[in-house]
Design a protein around this motif. Structure first.
Motif, PDB file in Angstrom:
ATOM      1  N   MET A  89       2.046  11.386  -4.134  1.00  0.00           N
ATOM      2  CA  MET A  89       1.660  11.098  -5.238  1.00  0.00           C
ATOM      3  C   MET A  89       1.859  11.048  -6.751  1.00  0.00           C
ATOM      4  SD  MET A  89      -2.724  11.664  -3.887  1.00  0.00           S
ATOM      5  CE  MET A  89      -3.149   9.743  -3.176  1.00  0.00           C
ATOM      6  N   LEU A  90       2.451  13.216  -6.452  1.00  0.00           N
ATOM      7  CA  LEU A  90       3.270  13.888  -7.498  1.00  0.00           C
ATOM      8  C   LEU A  90       4.619  12.646  -7.888  1.00  0.00           C
ATOM      9  CD1 LEU A  90       2.915  17.420  -6.790  1.00  0.00           C
ATOM     10  CD2 LEU A  90       1.528  15.930  -8.709  1.00  0.00           C
ATOM     11  N   ASP A  91       5.422  12.729  -7.241  1.00  0.00           N
ATOM     12  CA  ASP A  91       6.830  12.268  -7.683  1.00  0.00           C
ATOM     13  C   ASP A  91       6.268  10.848  -7.938  1.00  0.00           C
ATOM     14  OD1 ASP A  91       7.559  14.673  -6.030  1.00  0.00           O
ATOM     15  OD2 ASP A  91       8.035  13.399  -4.157  1.00  0.00           O
ATOM     16  N   SER A  92       5.238  10.241  -7.444  1.00  0.00           N
ATOM     17  CA  SER A  92       5.040   8.540  -8.137  1.00  0.00           C
ATOM     18  C   SER A  92       4.162   8.368  -9.099  1.00  0.00           C
ATOM     19  CB  SER A  92       4.526   7.452  -6.884  1.00  0.00           C
ATOM     20  OG  SER A  92       3.822   8.097  -6.277  1.00  0.00           O
ATOM     21  N   ARG A  93       3.585   9.168 -10.024  1.00  0.00           N
ATOM     22  CA  ARG A  93       2.625   9.336 -10.512  1.00  0.00           C
ATOM     23  C   ARG A  93       1.403   8.126 -10.640  1.00  0.00           C
ATOM     24  NH1 ARG A  93       2.055  13.931 -12.756  1.00  0.00           N
ATOM     25  NH2 ARG A  93       1.156  13.091 -14.263  1.00  0.00           N
ATOM     26  N   GLN A  94       1.826   8.238  -8.873  1.00  0.00           N
ATOM     27  CA  GLN A  94       0.196   6.863  -8.212  1.00  0.00           C
ATOM     28  C   GLN A  94      -0.981   7.673  -7.834  1.00  0.00           C
ATOM     29  OE1 GLN A  94       2.075   4.187  -5.746  1.00  0.00           O
ATOM     30  NE2 GLN A  94       3.045   3.282  -7.836  1.00  0.00           N
ATOM     31  N   ARG A  95      -1.797   7.467  -8.192  1.00  0.00           N
ATOM     32  CA  ARG A  95      -3.063   8.580  -7.776  1.00  0.00           C
ATOM     33  C   ARG A  95      -3.816   8.127  -6.867  1.00  0.00           C
ATOM     34  NH1 ARG A  95      -6.532   9.299 -13.094  1.00  0.00           N
ATOM     35  NH2 ARG A  95      -8.722   9.874 -11.757  1.00  0.00           N
ATOM     36  N   ARG A  96      -3.981   6.922  -5.627  1.00  0.00           N
ATOM     37  CA  ARG A  96      -4.457   6.484  -5.123  1.00  0.00           C
ATOM     38  C   ARG A  96      -3.046   5.705  -4.109  1.00  0.00           C
ATOM     39  NH1 ARG A  96      -4.527   4.041  -9.166  1.00  0.00           N
ATOM     40  NH2 ARG A  96      -7.113   5.171  -9.547  1.00  0.00           N
ATOM     41  N   ARG A  97      -3.725   5.898  -2.878  1.00  0.00           N
ATOM     42  CA  ARG A  97      -2.855   5.339  -1.219  1.00  0.00           C
ATOM     43  C   ARG A  97      -4.015   3.988  -0.501  1.00  0.00           C
ATOM     44  NH1 ARG A  97       0.896   6.950  -3.934  1.00  0.00           N
ATOM     45  NH2 ARG A  97       2.133   7.845  -3.479  1.00  0.00           N
ATOM     46  N   PRO A  98      -3.695   3.206  -0.694  1.00  0.00           N
ATOM     47  CA  PRO A  98      -4.441   2.290   0.475  1.00  0.00           C
ATOM     48  C   PRO A  98      -3.887   3.022   2.191  1.00  0.00           C
ATOM     49  CG  PRO A  98      -3.084   0.847  -0.816  1.00  0.00           C
ATOM     50  CD  PRO A  98      -2.255   2.216  -1.224  1.00  0.00           C
ATOM     51  N   VAL A  99      -4.992   3.468   2.970  1.00  0.00           N
ATOM     52  CA  VAL A  99      -4.233   3.999   4.517  1.00  0.00           C
ATOM     53  C   VAL A  99      -4.101   2.772   5.311  1.00  0.00           C
ATOM     54  CG1 VAL A  99      -5.375   5.145   6.159  1.00  0.00           C
ATOM     55  CG2 VAL A  99      -5.467   6.217   4.188  1.00  0.00           C
ATOM     56  N   VAL A 100      -2.743   2.027   5.982  1.00  0.00           N
ATOM     57  CA  VAL A 100      -2.649   1.163   6.395  1.00  0.00           C
ATOM     58  C   VAL A 100      -2.374   1.637   7.908  1.00  0.00           C
ATOM     59  CG1 VAL A 100      -1.121  -0.543   6.955  1.00  0.00           C
ATOM     60  CG2 VAL A 100      -1.637  -0.500   4.743  1.00  0.00           C
ATOM     61  N   GLU A 101      -3.664   0.559   8.935  1.00  0.00           N
ATOM     62  CA  GLU A 101      -3.127   0.283  10.789  1.00  0.00           C
ATOM     63  C   GLU A 101      -2.823  -0.619  10.893  1.00  0.00           C
ATOM     64  OE1 GLU A 101      -4.247   4.080  13.543  1.00  0.00           O
ATOM     65  OE2 GLU A 101      -5.870   3.513  12.929  1.00  0.00           O
ATOM     66  N   ASP A 102      -1.213  -1.251  12.096  1.00  0.00           N
ATOM     67  CA  ASP A 102      -0.978  -1.794  12.216  1.00  0.00           C
ATOM     68  C   ASP A 102      -1.329  -3.462  11.340  1.00  0.00           C
ATOM     69  OD1 ASP A 102      -1.174  -0.193  14.790  1.00  0.00           O
ATOM     70  OD2 ASP A 102      -3.063  -1.229  15.391  1.00  0.00           O
ATOM     71  N   GLY A 103      -0.511  -3.129   9.870  1.00  0.00           N
ATOM     72  CA  GLY A 103      -0.391  -4.117   8.977  1.00  0.00           C
ATOM     73  C   GLY A 103      -2.281  -4.100   8.095  1.00  0.00           C
ATOM     74  N   LYS A 104      -2.888  -3.338   8.543  1.00  0.00           N
ATOM     75  CA  LYS A 104      -4.215  -4.086   8.118  1.00  0.00           C
ATOM     76  C   LYS A 104      -5.111  -2.456   7.415  1.00  0.00           C
ATOM     77  CE  LYS A 104      -4.909  -7.339  10.305  1.00  0.00           C
ATOM     78  NZ  LYS A 104      -4.839  -8.655   9.619  1.00  0.00           N
ATOM     79  N   LEU A 105      -5.517  -2.518   5.822  1.00  0.00           N
ATOM     80  CA  LEU A 105      -6.300  -1.465   5.366  1.00  0.00           C
ATOM     81  C   LEU A 105      -6.952  -1.037   6.472  1.00  0.00           C
ATOM     82  CD1 LEU A 105      -6.432  -0.120   2.250  1.00  0.00           C
ATOM     83  CD2 LEU A 105      -8.491  -2.385   1.947  1.00  0.00           C
ATOM     84  N   VAL A 106      -7.464   0.021   6.288  1.00  0.00           N
ATOM     85  CA  VAL A 106      -8.339   1.052   7.159  1.00  0.00           C
ATOM     86  C   VAL A 106      -9.003   1.951   6.345  1.00  0.00           C
ATOM     87  CG1 VAL A 106      -7.444  -0.010   9.338  1.00  0.00           C
ATOM     88  CG2 VAL A 106      -7.028   2.612   8.252  1.00  0.00           C
ATOM     89  N   GLY A 107      -8.286   2.021   4.782  1.00  0.00           N
ATOM     90  CA  GLY A 107      -8.972   2.956   4.314  1.00  0.00           C
ATOM     91  C   GLY A 107      -8.237   3.484   2.685  1.00  0.00           C
ATOM     92  N   GLN A 108      -8.800   4.356   1.827  1.00  0.00           N
ATOM     93  CA  GLN A 108      -7.716   4.472   1.102  1.00  0.00           C
ATOM     94  C   GLN A 108      -8.389   6.318   0.741  1.00  0.00           C
ATOM     95  OE1 GLN A 108      -8.048   2.211  -2.915  1.00  0.00           O
ATOM     96  NE2 GLN A 108      -9.177   3.694  -3.865  1.00  0.00           N
ATOM     97  N   VAL A 109      -7.059   6.709   0.141  1.00  0.00           N
ATOM     98  CA  VAL A 109      -7.293   7.813  -0.327  1.00  0.00           C
ATOM     99  C   VAL A 109      -7.255   8.273  -1.290  1.00  0.00           C
ATOM    100  CG1 VAL A 109      -4.316   8.199   0.853  1.00  0.00           C
ATOM    101  CG2 VAL A 109      -6.506  10.442   0.812  1.00  0.00           C
ATOM    102  N   SER A 110      -7.599   9.100  -2.277  1.00  0.00           N
ATOM    103  CA  SER A 110      -7.019   9.140  -3.713  1.00  0.00           C
ATOM    104  C   SER A 110      -6.527  10.954  -4.035  1.00  0.00           C
ATOM    105  CB  SER A 110      -8.542   9.023  -5.093  1.00  0.00           C
ATOM    106  OG  SER A 110      -9.812  10.284  -4.831  1.00  0.00           O
TER     107      SER A 110
END
Length: 142
Positions: A100-121
């Motif tokens: 997150m620090l390196d990319s300056r992006q504040r959120r990440r979709p959490v993906v499992e088996d290609g599907k969105l299962v959550g999000q982390v900020s």
């Protein structure tokens, strides 16, 4: 209870999402109403295909206004970021925090088996890092 160490320990499950064909104003209303910093954009199968941040929304509204257009006619797909960095539930919190620090992006979709299962900020990650630090100090004081 062990200190949080993986994304599964701090992610938000079943996050609000939006489709690329949705109206930008609708997306902004969701962001404001739920006090979010952005939304994950998903396709019909639940795959993360983009991120719509507050700054993307501002850019979309300004572009419409500068071109004497109406933001009501703008679509999420017109302004979303398609460079999506994702993580998995089992990823290390520290590794995701550094990314997150390196990319300056504040959120990440959490993906499992290609599907969105959550999000982390960045807020979720910050909480987990502080909790880990507190528990480490507490254990050392025992």
């Amino acid at each position: 209870m062990p200190a949080p160490s993986i994304i599964n320990d701090c992610m938000r499950r079943n996050p609000l999402t939006i489709g690329r064909e949705a109206n930008l104003v609708q997306a902004i209303e969701m962001i404001v109403e739920y006090k979010l910093t952005g939304l994950t954009v998903t396709d019909g199968e639940g795959r993360a295909i983009g991120i719509l941040s507050e700054l993307d929304c501002i850019q979309g509204v300004l572009t419409a206004l500068y071109n004497e257009g109406d933001p009501e006619h703008s679509l999420v797909g017109d302004v979303m970021s398609t460079d999506v960095s994702t993580c998995a539930p089992g990823d290390s919190i520290v590794a995701v925090a550094q990314d997150m620090l390196d990319s300056r992006q504040r959120r990440r979709p959490v993906v499992e088996d290609g599907k969105l299962v959550g999000q982390v900020s960045s807020s979720n990650v910050l909480w987990a890092l502080m909790e880990h630090s507190r528990r480490k100090l507490y254990d050392a004081a025992k």
